[in-house]
Scaffold this motif. Structure first.
Motif, PDB file in Angstrom:
ATOM      1  N   GLY A 113      15.757   5.352  -2.906  1.00 41.29           N
ATOM      2  CA  GLY A 113      14.862   5.050  -4.017  1.00 41.29           C
ATOM      3  C   GLY A 113      14.589   6.218  -4.935  1.00 41.29           C
ATOM      4  O   GLY A 113      14.046   6.047  -6.031  1.00 41.29           O
ATOM      5  N   LEU A 114      14.948   7.424  -4.515  1.00 38.75           N
ATOM      6  CA  LEU A 114      14.804   8.587  -5.395  1.00 38.75           C
ATOM      7  C   LEU A 114      15.630   8.415  -6.662  1.00 38.75           C
ATOM      8  O   LEU A 114      15.357   9.049  -7.688  1.00 38.75           O
ATOM      9  N   HIS A 115      16.652   7.563  -6.588  1.00 35.84           N
ATOM     10  CA  HIS A 115      17.550   7.347  -7.728  1.00 35.84           C
ATOM     11  C   HIS A 115      17.433   5.925  -8.274  1.00 35.84           C
ATOM     12  O   HIS A 115      18.336   5.451  -8.961  1.00 35.84           O
ATOM     13  N   ALA A 116      16.321   5.270  -7.975  1.00 39.06           N
ATOM     14  CA  ALA A 116      16.120   3.893  -8.445  1.00 39.06           C
ATOM     15  C   ALA A 116      16.096   3.840  -9.968  1.00 39.06           C
ATOM     16  O   ALA A 116      15.742   4.809 -10.641  1.00 39.06           O
ATOM     17  N   ALA A 117      16.456   2.682 -10.507  1.00 39.42           N
ATOM     18  CA  ALA A 117      16.460   2.509 -11.959  1.00 39.42           C
ATOM     19  C   ALA A 117      15.049   2.568 -12.533  1.00 39.42           C
ATOM     20  O   ALA A 117      14.843   3.004 -13.671  1.00 39.42           O
ATOM     21  N   LYS A 118      14.066   2.125 -11.737  1.00 36.34           N
ATOM     22  CA  LYS A 118      12.670   2.105 -12.180  1.00 36.34           C
ATOM     23  C   LYS A 118      11.802   2.701 -11.078  1.00 36.34           C
ATOM     24  O   LYS A 118      11.963   2.356  -9.906  1.00 36.34           O
ATOM     25  N   THR A 119      10.871   3.556 -11.448  1.00 31.80           N
ATOM     26  CA  THR A 119       9.960   4.135 -10.464  1.00 31.80           C
ATOM     27  C   THR A 119       8.532   4.070 -10.980  1.00 31.80           C
ATOM     28  O   THR A 119       8.264   4.337 -12.150  1.00 31.80           O
ATOM     29  N   VAL A 120       7.626   3.703 -10.088  1.00 33.83           N
ATOM     30  CA  VAL A 120       6.203   3.618 -10.434  1.00 33.83           C
ATOM     31  C   VAL A 120       5.410   4.449  -9.433  1.00 33.83           C
ATOM     32  O   VAL A 120       5.478   4.214  -8.224  1.00 33.83           O
ATOM     33  N   GLY A 121       4.685   5.428  -9.928  1.00 33.98           N
ATOM     34  CA  GLY A 121       3.785   6.197  -9.085  1.00 33.98           C
ATOM     35  C   GLY A 121       2.439   5.488  -9.023  1.00 33.98           C
ATOM     36  O   GLY A 121       1.908   5.076 -10.053  1.00 33.98           O
ATOM     37  N   ILE A 122       1.900   5.327  -7.828  1.00 34.53           N
ATOM     38  CA  ILE A 122       0.589   4.692  -7.662  1.00 34.53           C
ATOM     39  C   ILE A 122      -0.298   5.648  -6.862  1.00 34.53           C
ATOM     40  O   ILE A 122       0.019   5.995  -5.718  1.00 34.53           O
ATOM     41  N   VAL A 123      -1.383   6.086  -7.476  1.00 39.88           N
ATOM     42  CA  VAL A 123      -2.298   7.022  -6.827  1.00 39.88           C
ATOM     43  C   VAL A 123      -3.727   6.566  -7.060  1.00 39.88           C
ATOM     44  O   VAL A 123      -3.993   5.698  -7.896  1.00 39.88           O
ATOM     45  N   GLY A 124      -4.656   7.163  -6.323  1.00 34.11           N
ATOM     46  CA  GLY A 124      -6.054   6.790  -6.501  1.00 34.11           C
ATOM     47  C   GLY A 124      -6.933   7.398  -5.439  1.00 34.11           C
ATOM     48  O   GLY A 124      -6.515   8.272  -4.669  1.00 34.11           O
ATOM     49  N   SER A 125      -8.140   6.915  -5.374  1.00 29.58           N
ATOM     50  CA  SER A 125      -9.150   7.478  -4.488  1.00 29.58           C
ATOM     51  C   SER A 125      -8.789   7.304  -3.015  1.00 29.58           C
ATOM     52  O   SER A 125      -8.245   6.282  -2.608  1.00 29.58           O
ATOM     53  N   ARG A 126      -9.124   8.328  -2.225  1.00 33.81           N
ATOM     54  CA  ARG A 126      -8.965   8.222  -0.772  1.00 33.81           C
ATOM     55  C   ARG A 126     -10.038   7.319  -0.168  1.00 33.81           C
ATOM     56  O   ARG A 126      -9.901   6.876   0.966  1.00 33.81           O
ATOM     57  N   SER A 127     -11.114   7.102  -0.933  1.00 35.31           N
ATOM     58  CA  SER A 127     -12.215   6.263  -0.460  1.00 35.31           C
ATOM     59  C   SER A 127     -12.160   4.867  -1.080  1.00 35.31           C
ATOM     60  O   SER A 127     -13.196   4.220  -1.277  1.00 35.31           O
ATOM     61  N   ALA A 128     -10.974   4.418  -1.395  1.00 32.71           N
ATOM     62  CA  ALA A 128     -10.803   3.134  -2.087  1.00 32.71           C
ATOM     63  C   ALA A 128     -11.492   2.000  -1.341  1.00 32.71           C
ATOM     64  O   ALA A 128     -11.493   1.946  -0.106  1.00 32.71           O
ATOM     65  N   ASN A 129     -12.063   1.071  -2.119  1.00 37.48           N
ATOM     66  CA  ASN A 129     -12.682  -0.107  -1.520  1.00 37.48           C
ATOM     67  C   ASN A 129     -11.695  -1.277  -1.537  1.00 37.48           C
ATOM     68  O   ASN A 129     -10.535  -1.121  -1.935  1.00 37.48           O
ATOM     69  N   GLN A 130     -12.168  -2.434  -1.122  1.00 36.03           N
ATOM     70  CA  GLN A 130     -11.273  -3.593  -1.027  1.00 36.03           C
ATOM     71  C   GLN A 130     -10.730  -4.015  -2.396  1.00 36.03           C
ATOM     72  O   GLN A 130      -9.595  -4.496  -2.503  1.00 36.03           O
ATOM     73  N   TYR A 131     -11.535  -3.828  -3.438  1.00 35.36           N
ATOM     74  CA  TYR A 131     -11.061  -4.154  -4.789  1.00 35.36           C
ATOM     75  C   TYR A 131      -9.841  -3.304  -5.136  1.00 35.36           C
ATOM     76  O   TYR A 131      -8.807  -3.827  -5.580  1.00 35.36           O
ATOM     77  N   GLY A 132      -9.950  -1.998  -4.936  1.00 37.03           N
ATOM     78  CA  GLY A 132      -8.838  -1.104  -5.265  1.00 37.03           C
ATOM     79  C   GLY A 132      -7.603  -1.389  -4.437  1.00 37.03           C
ATOM     80  O   GLY A 132      -6.476  -1.410  -4.948  1.00 37.03           O
ATOM     81  N   LYS A 133      -7.798  -1.640  -3.146  1.00 36.43           N
ATOM     82  CA  LYS A 133      -6.660  -1.941  -2.274  1.00 36.43           C
ATOM     83  C   LYS A 133      -6.018  -3.268  -2.667  1.00 36.43           C
ATOM     84  O   LYS A 133      -4.789  -3.407  -2.639  1.00 36.43           O
ATOM     85  N   GLY A 134      -6.856  -4.228  -3.044  1.00 34.75           N
ATOM     86  CA  GLY A 134      -6.338  -5.531  -3.452  1.00 34.75           C
ATOM     87  C   GLY A 134      -5.526  -5.448  -4.738  1.00 34.75           C
ATOM     88  O   GLY A 134      -4.463  -6.072  -4.861  1.00 34.75           O
ATOM     89  N   VAL A 135      -6.022  -4.668  -5.712  1.00 36.14           N
ATOM     90  CA  VAL A 135      -5.288  -4.471  -6.962  1.00 36.14           C
ATOM     91  C   VAL A 135      -3.939  -3.820  -6.689  1.00 36.14           C
ATOM     92  O   VAL A 135      -2.903  -4.214  -7.234  1.00 36.14           O
ATOM     93  N   THR A 136      -3.937  -2.821  -5.796  1.00 40.09           N
ATOM     94  CA  THR A 136      -2.692  -2.123  -5.448  1.00 40.09           C
ATOM     95  C   THR A 136      -1.696  -3.071  -4.805  1.00 40.09           C
ATOM     96  O   THR A 136      -0.503  -3.087  -5.168  1.00 40.09           O
ATOM     97  N   ALA A 137      -2.162  -3.866  -3.862  1.00 39.10           N
ATOM     98  CA  ALA A 137      -1.280  -4.811  -3.170  1.00 39.10           C
ATOM     99  C   ALA A 137      -0.683  -5.822  -4.146  1.00 39.10           C
ATOM    100  O   ALA A 137       0.522  -6.123  -4.088  1.00 39.10           O
ATOM    101  N   GLU A 138      -1.494  -6.329  -5.054  1.00 41.05           N
ATOM    102  CA  GLU A 138      -1.016  -7.322  -6.016  1.00 41.05           C
ATOM    103  C   GLU A 138      -0.047  -6.687  -7.008  1.00 41.05           C
ATOM    104  O   GLU A 138       0.964  -7.296  -7.385  1.00 41.05           O
ATOM    105  N   LEU A 139      -0.324  -5.457  -7.429  1.00 34.64           N
ATOM    106  CA  LEU A 139       0.560  -4.742  -8.354  1.00 34.64           C
ATOM    107  C   LEU A 139       1.948  -4.570  -7.747  1.00 34.64           C
ATOM    108  O   LEU A 139       2.964  -4.860  -8.387  1.00 34.64           O
ATOM    109  N   VAL A 140       1.992  -4.118  -6.500  1.00 38.40           N
ATOM    110  CA  VAL A 140       3.284  -3.913  -5.823  1.00 38.40           C
ATOM    111  C   VAL A 140       4.003  -5.248  -5.645  1.00 38.40           C
ATOM    112  O   VAL A 140       5.217  -5.351  -5.849  1.00 38.40           O
TER     113      VAL A 140
END
Length: 372
Positions: A113-140
């Motif tokens: 995947g280091l050479h994938a055609a498309k790459t998306v970095g996803i970062v955020g708080s270490r103290s993420a709540n369920q909203y943040g985790k849910g948004v991340t899961a749906e985005l992926v």
């Protein structure tokens, strides 16, 4: 990976105190290879513009401690880790475009995947709540519609580990960038996920640090620049007013990457960082995955075209053919060409001049060469 003599000297150069990636690349662009740097006399090293007495002293002193590199080699081979340097074909091309890219990285797993055609970095708080985790899961999940895509993150608590887990769940390749050596996983609670990533074809772990390096303060911002460099687009999902995710966003902006932030409640500390990124126009607002797709034109299939090269290889020397084949891919700065070809700049300059006179390449502003 079995470490050959070339890699041994590259590891030596990379681990000289006080010499970072930029200096390593500078030395190789003028002298030819890490082994030649090792063999060079102090008088020859001093001739390289930008190399002073302290650097030359560090190089000479480091020659006394090759046993340290021999020990590192044993750890690399035992850990089934690959070592990629800036001159290797498999070194991530996205990273090569950044001046502060590391000279050398360690890779565990196939990490295609280091050479994938498309790459998306996803970062955020270490103290993420369920909203943040849910948004991340749906985005992926929604990004998984693209066949050749990879998710980049830092294996930390919160949003990072959610991005990796969701990638594995959706069979999307994911790369974890560590702030420590590859002999351990930090935090250790994420070892199971890390193991799954190493055994997945398009996933893996990378680091620029020695195998047994511990994570410390300066290593985290350094890790963040690698995440930013590897990402075509960076998404910040939840972040407090200050934190590593915002540092990554700043670095991504300096690399002219597209940055998105997920908005949140105005009175929620976990969303203050994201809201500020949007407020001060350091990130675009992300309300759904289509925001990324449209901005990156990923829903448009471009027509590939090749530039016609009007010359006969019979008119060129073997060295000139190698240069032209390299420049066919994209434009190169002369120092990057020197590193790729492992040819000192004075010798390379003569070959480039001949190609200019033959009307095949042209010199652009900033010492950048491209096809004419």
């Amino acid at each position: 990976m079995t470490i050959n003599q070339t890699k041994f000297y590259e590891l030596w150069l990379n681990n000289i105190p006080g010499i970072g990636g930029a200096t390593s690349k500078l030395l190789i662009s003028h002298i030819g290879s890490a082994e030649e740097v090792y063999k060079s006399k102090p008088s020859s090293l001093k001739k390289v513009l930008g190399i002073g007495e302290n650097t030359v002293h560090s190089i000479q002193q480091s020659k006394k401690y090759l046993s340290k590199i021999e020990n590192e080699v044993r750890k690399i081979e035992k850990g089934d880790v690959r070592v990629l340097t800036y001159t290797d074909e498999d070194f991530p091309k996205r990273m090569k475009l950044q001046k502060d890219a590391p000279y050398l990285i360690y890779v565990k797993g196939k990490a295609k995947g280091l050479h994938a055609a498309k790459t998306v970095g996803i970062v955020g708080s270490r103290s993420a709540n369920q909203y943040g985790k849910g948004v991340t899961a749906e985005l992926v999940r929604e990004l998984s519609q693209f066949k050749d895509i990879n998710i980049i993150s830092g294996l930390a608590y919160g949003i990072d580990i959610q991005a990796h887990k969701s990638s594995l769940d959706n069979k999307v390749g994911t790369i974890g960038v560590l702030a420590n050596g590859l002999n351990k996983v930090y935090p250790s609670i994420h070892s199971k996920v890390a193991h799954e990533m190493v055994n997945e074809h398009n996933s893996g772990l990378i680091s620029e640090n020695l195998m047994d390096s511990e994570p410390d303060g300066p290593k985290f911002p350094a890790r963040n620049r690698i995440i930013a460099a590897l990402s075509d687009v960076l998404v910040v999902v939840q972040g407090m007013k200050k934190g590593g995710a915002l540092i990554t966003a700043d670095i991504a902006n300096s690399y002219h990457k597209e940055v998105f932030a997920v908005p949140g409640k105005i009175d929620d500390p976990l969303s203050e960082g994201c809201n500020n990124l949007i407020k001060y126009q350091k990130a675009r607002i992300l309300t759904n995955t289509n925001d990324i797709i449209k901005m990156m034109n990923w829903d448009i299939q471009p027509v590939k075209s090749k530039q016609t090269i009007l010359f006969s290889e019979n008119d060129l020397s073997k060295d000139e053919i190698v240069i032209v084949n390299l420049i066919k891919e994209h434009d190169y700065h002369i120092e990057e060409l020197a590193i790729q070809l492992q040819t000192p700049i004075p010798k390379l300059s003569g070959r480039l001049l001949q190609l200019e006179l033959k009307g095949i390449i042209k010199l652009k502003p900033g010492n950048i060469y491209g096809l004419k």
